[in-house]
Scaffold this active site. Structure first.
Site, PDB file in Angstrom:
ATOM      1  N   ASP A  10      22.349  33.283  56.632  1.00 49.43           N
ATOM      2  CA  ASP A  10      21.594  32.376  57.310  1.00 49.43           C
ATOM      3  C   ASP A  10      21.651  32.742  58.760  1.00 49.43           C
ATOM      4  OD1 ASP A  10      24.224  31.575  58.063  1.00 49.43           O
ATOM      5  OD2 ASP A  10      23.959  29.705  57.528  1.00 49.43           O
ATOM      6  N   HIS A 100      41.165  42.424  40.919  1.00 53.41           N
ATOM      7  CA  HIS A 100      41.652  41.486  39.843  1.00 53.41           C
ATOM      8  C   HIS A 100      40.679  40.236  39.465  1.00 53.41           C
ATOM      9  CE1 HIS A 100      46.371  41.279  41.378  1.00 53.41           C
ATOM     10  NE2 HIS A 100      45.808  42.530  41.069  1.00 53.41           N
ATOM     11  N   ARG A 134      44.648  43.474  32.229  1.00 55.95           N
ATOM     12  CA  ARG A 134      45.180  41.900  32.023  1.00 55.95           C
ATOM     13  C   ARG A 134      44.024  40.821  32.817  1.00 55.95           C
ATOM     14  NH1 ARG A 134      48.081  43.452  36.336  1.00 55.95           N
ATOM     15  NH2 ARG A 134      48.766  42.106  38.046  1.00 55.95           N
ATOM     16  N   HIS A 135      43.466  41.646  33.748  1.00 54.77           N
ATOM     17  CA  HIS A 135      42.424  40.807  34.337  1.00 54.77           C
ATOM     18  C   HIS A 135      41.349  40.364  33.666  1.00 54.77           C
ATOM     19  CE1 HIS A 135      45.231  41.279  37.663  1.00 54.77           C
ATOM     20  NE2 HIS A 135      45.100  42.744  37.520  1.00 54.77           N
TER      21      HIS A 135
END
Ligand code: RB5
Length: 142
Positions: A10, A100, A134-135
């Site tokens: 913007d 992550h 694991r993420h």
């Protein structure tokens, strides 16, 4: 990595977008600028929507959004299911947002960040990969 980078802001994010755009030009990094193109007031949800649509069509692309704080434009972008927009104010946040959270959009506050830090955040975001492992299941639940 990524195929294409879209930029959108913007009016309150316009000046920082211009600085990031200059960095991309200087470093031969391909990008597409979706506006806005001046300090004339506009509504950030419209520019979040523009960029979100582009990323839906090009799934291996990334986006960088700018508004005054980065808050409104990241909220608006995150209404779209395929968008994972991360509002970052540090290099560490940019790194973790990729490793992550597999963020596909970086949101920055033009009235919050100095140019030098903003560029460091942008570089970290673009060069860091998702760690998966694991993420992955957590990101899938989003
Ligand atoms: C515009 O004045 C400002 O409210 C907007 O850029 C953004 O900071 C909203 O979150």
């Amino acid at each position: 990595m990524f195929n294409k980078i879209f930029l959108s802001s913007d009016h309150a994010g316009f000046e920082l977008k211009e600085k990031v755009r200059g960095f991309f030009i200087d470093n031969n990094i391909e990008y597409e600028d979706l506006g806005c193109s001046s300090l004339e007031p506009v509504d950030y949800p419209d520019f979040a929507k523009l960029l979100s649509k582009k990323i839906k069509d090009k799934t291996d692309s990334k986006g960088i959004l700018f508004c005054g704080t980065g808050i409104g434009i990241s909220m608006a972008a995150n209404r779209f299911p395929h968008i994972r927009a991360a509002l970052c104010t540090s290099v560490e946040m940019a790194s973790k947002s990729r490793k992550h959270n597999d963020a596909n959009v970086l949101a920055l506050g033009g009235r919050i960040l100095e140019e030098k830090l903003a560029l460091e955040i942008v570089k970290e975001f673009l060069q860091t990969d998702f760690e998966a492992g694991r993420h992955s299941s957590r990101v899938d639940k989003i």
